[in-house]
Design an enzyme around this catalytic site. Sequence first.
Site, PDB file in Angstrom:
ATOM      1  CD  GLU A   1      -4.208   5.923   1.495  1.00  9.42           C
ATOM      2  OE1 GLU A   1      -4.922   4.938   1.226  1.00  9.42           O
ATOM      3  OE2 GLU A   1      -3.375   6.415   0.701  1.00  9.42           O
TER       4      GLU A   1
ATOM      5  CE1 TYR B   1      -2.798 -23.190  11.089  1.00  9.23           C
ATOM      6  CE2 TYR B   1      -2.349 -24.933   9.517  1.00  9.23           C
ATOM      7  CZ  TYR B   1      -2.998 -24.475  10.649  1.00  9.23           C
ATOM      8  OH  TYR B   1      -3.829 -25.307  11.334  1.00  9.23           O
TER       9      TYR B   1
ATOM     10  CD  GLU C   1      -0.488  -2.094  -7.384  1.00 10.70           C
ATOM     11  OE1 GLU C   1      -1.310  -1.783  -8.257  1.00 10.70           O
ATOM     12  OE2 GLU C   1      -0.327  -1.421  -6.333  1.00 10.70           O
TER      13      GLU C   1
ATOM     14  CE  LYS D   1      -5.294   1.992   0.969  1.00  6.66           C
ATOM     15  NZ  LYS D   1      -4.302   2.672   0.123  1.00  6.66           N
TER      16      LYS D   1
END
Length: 123
Positions: free
Chosen positions: A23, A55, A75, A100
């Site tokens: 990864e 935004y 997290e 993911k």
Amino acid sequence: MAKDKIILDGLAFYAYHGCQPAEAELGQPFIVDVELYLDLAPAGQADDLQATVNYDTVYQLIREIVTGQRYKLLEALAESVAQKILTCFPVEEVLVRVKKPRAPLPGTFNYAAVEIRRSRKGP
């Protein structure tokens, strides 16, 4: 908590987060959704960008966080996004969802994700 919210849904970035060595080396797509809770009445009444949260600026901040630093855990990435938004913008609360879609899991799935909600008053 404010009843009004600004929603940014499906912000897609390519980054290198995760615990597996592949990864970090190959990277993968990540999708971020955010909800910013604040009173939108002043902006709605005045039709003034200065009375709300831009935004585009939020998007740029999220892009910088997601692509600028490597995190092992979703997290930690979500927490970083939430804390930076609370620090930089006049929102009462923020919800951050990090998806993911290519998590290294056996089997078929849409995505693995975390969702956190943080406010100025704490978790």
